[in-house]
Design an enzyme around this catalytic site. Structure first.
Site, PDB file in Angstrom:
ATOM      1  N   CYS A   2       0.833  -1.198   0.000  1.00 12.71           N
ATOM      2  CA  CYS A   2       0.000   0.000   0.000  1.00 12.71           C
ATOM      3  C   CYS A   2       0.869   1.251   0.000  1.00 12.71           C
ATOM      4  CB  CYS A   2      -0.889   0.028   1.236  1.00 12.71           C
ATOM      5  SG  CYS A   2      -1.967  -1.386   1.319  1.00 12.71           S
ATOM      6  N   ARG A  27       4.382   0.690  -7.088  1.00 15.64           N
ATOM      7  CA  ARG A  27       4.448  -0.291  -6.003  1.00 15.64           C
ATOM      8  C   ARG A  27       3.348  -1.331  -6.105  1.00 15.64           C
ATOM      9  NH1 ARG A  27       6.759   2.302  -1.035  1.00 15.64           N
ATOM     10  NH2 ARG A  27       5.414   0.866   0.037  1.00 15.64           N
ATOM     11  N   TRP A  75      -3.123  -2.376  -1.721  1.00 11.92           N
ATOM     12  CA  TRP A  75      -2.753  -3.706  -2.239  1.00 11.92           C
ATOM     13  C   TRP A  75      -3.421  -4.678  -1.271  1.00 11.92           C
ATOM     14  CZ3 TRP A  75      -0.090  -8.259  -1.162  1.00 11.92           C
ATOM     15  CH2 TRP A  75       0.390  -8.972  -2.262  1.00 11.92           C
ATOM     16  N   LYS A 477      13.308 -12.555 -13.923  1.00  7.42           N
ATOM     17  CA  LYS A 477      12.946 -11.341 -14.664  1.00  7.42           C
ATOM     18  C   LYS A 477      11.901 -11.684 -15.715  1.00  7.42           C
ATOM     19  CE  LYS A 477      14.175  -9.033 -12.834  1.00  7.42           C
ATOM     20  NZ  LYS A 477      14.726  -8.553 -11.634  1.00  7.42           N
ATOM     21  N   HIS A 496      19.273 -34.353 -14.267  1.00  9.96           N
ATOM     22  CA  HIS A 496      18.681 -34.953 -13.055  1.00  9.96           C
ATOM     23  C   HIS A 496      17.183 -34.671 -12.976  1.00  9.96           C
ATOM     24  CE1 HIS A 496      22.616 -36.101 -11.676  1.00  9.96           C
ATOM     25  NE2 HIS A 496      23.034 -34.892 -12.028  1.00  9.96           N
ATOM     26  N   LYS A 595       6.331  -3.372  -5.624  1.00 10.96           N
ATOM     27  CA  LYS A 595       7.772  -3.092  -5.620  1.00 10.96           C
ATOM     28  C   LYS A 595       8.389  -3.391  -4.264  1.00 10.96           C
ATOM     29  CE  LYS A 595      11.616  -1.420  -7.299  1.00 10.96           C
ATOM     30  NZ  LYS A 595      12.357  -2.314  -8.191  1.00 10.96           N
TER      31      LYS A 595
HETATM   32  C1  F6R Z   1      12.310  -8.777  -8.718  1.00  7.60           C
HETATM   33  C2  F6R Z   1      12.174  -7.972  -7.523  1.00  7.60           C
HETATM   34  C3  F6R Z   1      11.926  -8.654  -6.230  1.00  7.60           C
HETATM   35  C4  F6R Z   1      12.747  -7.967  -5.118  1.00  7.60           C
HETATM   36  C5  F6R Z   1      12.355  -8.547  -3.741  1.00  7.60           C
HETATM   37  C6  F6R Z   1      13.178  -7.923  -2.625  1.00  7.60           C
HETATM   38  O1  F6R Z   1      12.602  -8.004  -9.845  1.00  7.60           O
HETATM   39  O2  F6R Z   1      12.253  -6.774  -7.585  1.00  7.60           O
HETATM   40  O3  F6R Z   1      12.212 -10.003  -6.294  1.00  7.60           O
HETATM   41  O4  F6R Z   1      14.101  -8.160  -5.380  1.00  7.60           O
HETATM   42  O5  F6R Z   1      10.999  -8.307  -3.501  1.00  7.60           O
HETATM   43  O6  F6R Z   1      12.983  -6.548  -2.554  1.00  7.60           O
HETATM   44  P1  F6R Z   1      14.019  -5.613  -1.813  1.00  7.60           P
HETATM   45  O7  F6R Z   1      15.281  -5.653  -2.590  1.00  7.60           O
HETATM   46  O8  F6R Z   1      13.383  -4.263  -1.815  1.00  7.60           O
HETATM   47  O9  F6R Z   1      14.200  -6.180  -0.435  1.00  7.60           O
END
Ligand code: F6R
Length: 600
Positions: A2, A27, A75, A477, A496, A595
């Protein structure tokens, strides 16, 4: 998760609140709302779906204006996605917005129902509102009511409150992101869950500690903020950040997506990182004064993949034992920790709930805790003994790109500092920057490969040793932005099990560098023999690899050794980006993702 934005000042609140919320769109959210105090009456407007729905709705009500407002992008965690469950939640006396989870919401709800209160929504957040009203009914004191309500709730959350008879904004949090800002010229005050929402509005930002009641008052002459502890004594439990991120960060510039802009920023960021760390090595010196028994590298998602690259540096170059784990697993494992170990937490946002919980767990076991983190002043930054910043600027694309590269590089700098005789890294960093530029200049080539493969059923990414984390990261990604099934494997593991997946509908994106060349080549040949579609990322021209490839991409690593994986990764970033573009997905805001994952 959120997003929260609040404003109180001399101008109309709608515009900064909506602008702030737009910046928080990255986000992830499912509904949005705003509450304003209009002529002494708290009014709430909220809409399911994109922020544009709320914006269009408010356009029709352009006569409404207020100098105080709080907004929210939701969210969903508790309760369906609809207008009623959207925030703000409010009644005659208060409007509140919330980010996080109230773990004892059901108990509180039942208690309050017993007292005769009714609930409009299915959310946990509304229990805070109702409890607040109940406390206020008794004390008639807003600050005390907020403190008592906050004390009664369990779980990690941030709350922002406005009240009917007040021009102040009240905010308080526990292990959840919250920043308070002020524009020292105008005196206008702002709060948000993310400093990014406040760029260009504020000149000074406060990062409050947990359980600090922050009271923003734009009518005060100088000190626009009071910070109180739960006994209502003034506290200095906050940090101040005066330097601001540039407004450039907020725009995509010439790029179609933030993700692409951020991929292209990498060569410059690599050089910048070197200059910063060659000038200031205070934290590094402190961190590497003694050798740890073991380093526990804890993170989530992309940050953990960067952690695996760092693990390889520490193990191979420093012969330091490393345990790496998902934060969401480590915290429930009763991990084997000894006092001479070190916890190394990696995070772009510095607000990832599971990562923060693991940091707390290590502190409770008397470990020194270090972070590699992008957001200065974030909860992780504030909690660790030492921090190494990424200096990557805001990362807006949900799919992390530049942060990965900077994380791994900061880890490389750390590993170098552990050496008895650290190397001068200047030329390596310069070469890395150049090698990444060479990849970026070949974007069209990568786009062509993407066009030819984007419709295949599934993608298996393979690499060995130091390129294995890149296989994992490449697959992550691709799945997050292109919504296709993709997995990363250590190349030697294919036979495997996963090799059973291969036929002419399955793509193998194989990283085959000169290290372990023969072995990795035979892994690729095994897939080719099973009709898999081969995309090979090799080293320079290579007739053997070209022959077995359906698509061959030779990388010029410019003689780099340890940093090769970071070059390969940029090819995969661009490949995922273009596959997603051909698929027509929402690249900067992929479905279901947020995010910054601030709930567990
Ligand atoms: C993938 C991505 C997520 C973050 C994960 C950790 O592209 O962005 O997998 O890497 O949610 O987030 P942080 O780095 O903010 O702890």
């Amino acid at each position: 998760m959120c997003g929260i934005v609040g404003y109180s000042g001399k101008s109309d609140a709608v515009s900064p609140v909506l602008e702030g919320l737009s910046r928080l769109e990255y986000r992830g959210y499912d509904s949005a709302g705003i509450s304003m105090n209009i002529d002494g009456k708290l009014c709430i407007f909220k809409k399911e779906g994109k922020l544009d729905n709320l914006k269009n709705f408010l356009k029709e009500k352009s006569e409404l204006s207020s100098t105080i407002g709080i907004g929210h992008t939701r969210w969903a965690t508790h309760g369906k996605v609809n207008d009623t469950n959207a925030h703000p939640h409010g009644n005659e006396d208060f409007s509140i917005v919330h980010n996080g989870i109230i773990e004892n919401a059901n108990v509180l709800r039942e208690e309050l129902k017993q007292k005769g209160y009714q609930f409009k929504s299915e959310t946990d957040s509304e229990t805070f509102l109702v409890k607040l009203s109940d406390e206020f009914k008794q004390s008639k004191d807003i600050e005390q009511a907020i403190i008592d309500t906050f004390k009664s709730i369990e779980g990690n959350s941030a709350f922002v409150v406005i009240a009917k008879n007040s021009h102040k904004i009240y905010s308080i949090k526990r292990s959840a992101p919250l920043v308070c800002g002020v524009n020292e010229e105008s005196g206008d005050v702002y709060v948000s869950s993310d400093p990014y929402a406040l760029i260009g509005f504020t000149t000074k930002i406060y990062f409050p500690g947990d359980s600090v009641l922050c009271i923003a008052d734009h009518r005060k002459a100088n000190n626009h903020y009071s910070f109180l502890d739960l006994n209502r004594n003034e506290t200095k439990d906050y940090t101040i950040q005066q330097k601001q991120m540039s407004l450039n960060t907020v725009s995509k510039g010439k790029y179609e997506h933030f993700m692409l802009k951020e991929i292209f920023e990498q060569p410059e960021l690599v050089n910048k990182l070197f200059s910063i760390y060659s000038e200031d090595i205070t934290s590094l010196n402190e961190m590497t004064k003694s050798r740890p028994e073991m380093v526990h590298i804890i993170a989530c998602g992309t940050a953990l993949h960067a952690g695996l690259v760092i693990k390889d540096f520490l193990e191979r170059k420093n012969r330091i034992r490393v345990n790496s784990d998902f934060a969401s697993e480590f915290r429930y494992k009763e991990p084997l920790i000894c006092k001479k170990d070190v916890g190394l937490f990696i995070s772009q946002s510095g607000e990832t709930a599971d990562t923060l919980a693991c940091q707390e767990l290590c502190v409770a076991q008397d470990l020194k805790t270090y972070s590699i983190v992008n957001v200065e002043g974030s909860t992780l930054y504030r909690s660790c003994d030492y921090n190494l910043l990424l200096h990557a600027g805001a990362e807006i694309g949900v799919a992390s790109t530049k942060a990965f590269t900077q994380m791994a590089l900061v880890g490389y700098i750390l590993s170098n500092a552990y050496l008895d005789e650290p190397k001068d890294l200047k030329s390596e960093f310069e070469l890395l920057s150049q090698a990444i530029t060479l990849i970026l200049n070949r974007e069209e080539e990568i786009k062509k490969i993407a066009r030819d493969i984007y419709n295949y059923k599934g993608f298996i990414f393979t690499g060995r040793r130091e390129q294995y984390p890149i296989a994992l990261e490449g697959a992550l990604k691709l799945k997050e932005i292109a919504y296709v099934h993709a997995e990363g494997y250590a190349a030697g593991e294919l036979k495997h099990g996963p090799i059973a997946l291969f036929d002419e509908s399955m793509v193998n994106i194989a990283i085959v560098t000169k290290d372990l060349y023969e072995k990795t080549l035979s892994n690729a040949q095994e897939v080719k023999a099973r009709k898999g579609v081969m995309v090979i990322l090799g080293e320079g021209e290579d007739s053997e690899l070209s022959e077995i490839s359906d698509f061959y991409f030779g990388i010029d690593y410019l003689g780099l050794t340890d940093l090769k994986p970071l070059v390969t990764n940029v090819v995969l970033q661009l490949l995922s980006y273009h596959i997603a573009k051909f698929k027509g997905t929402d690249i900067d805001k992929p479905r279901n993702l947020a995010k910054s994952v601030t709930v567990e």
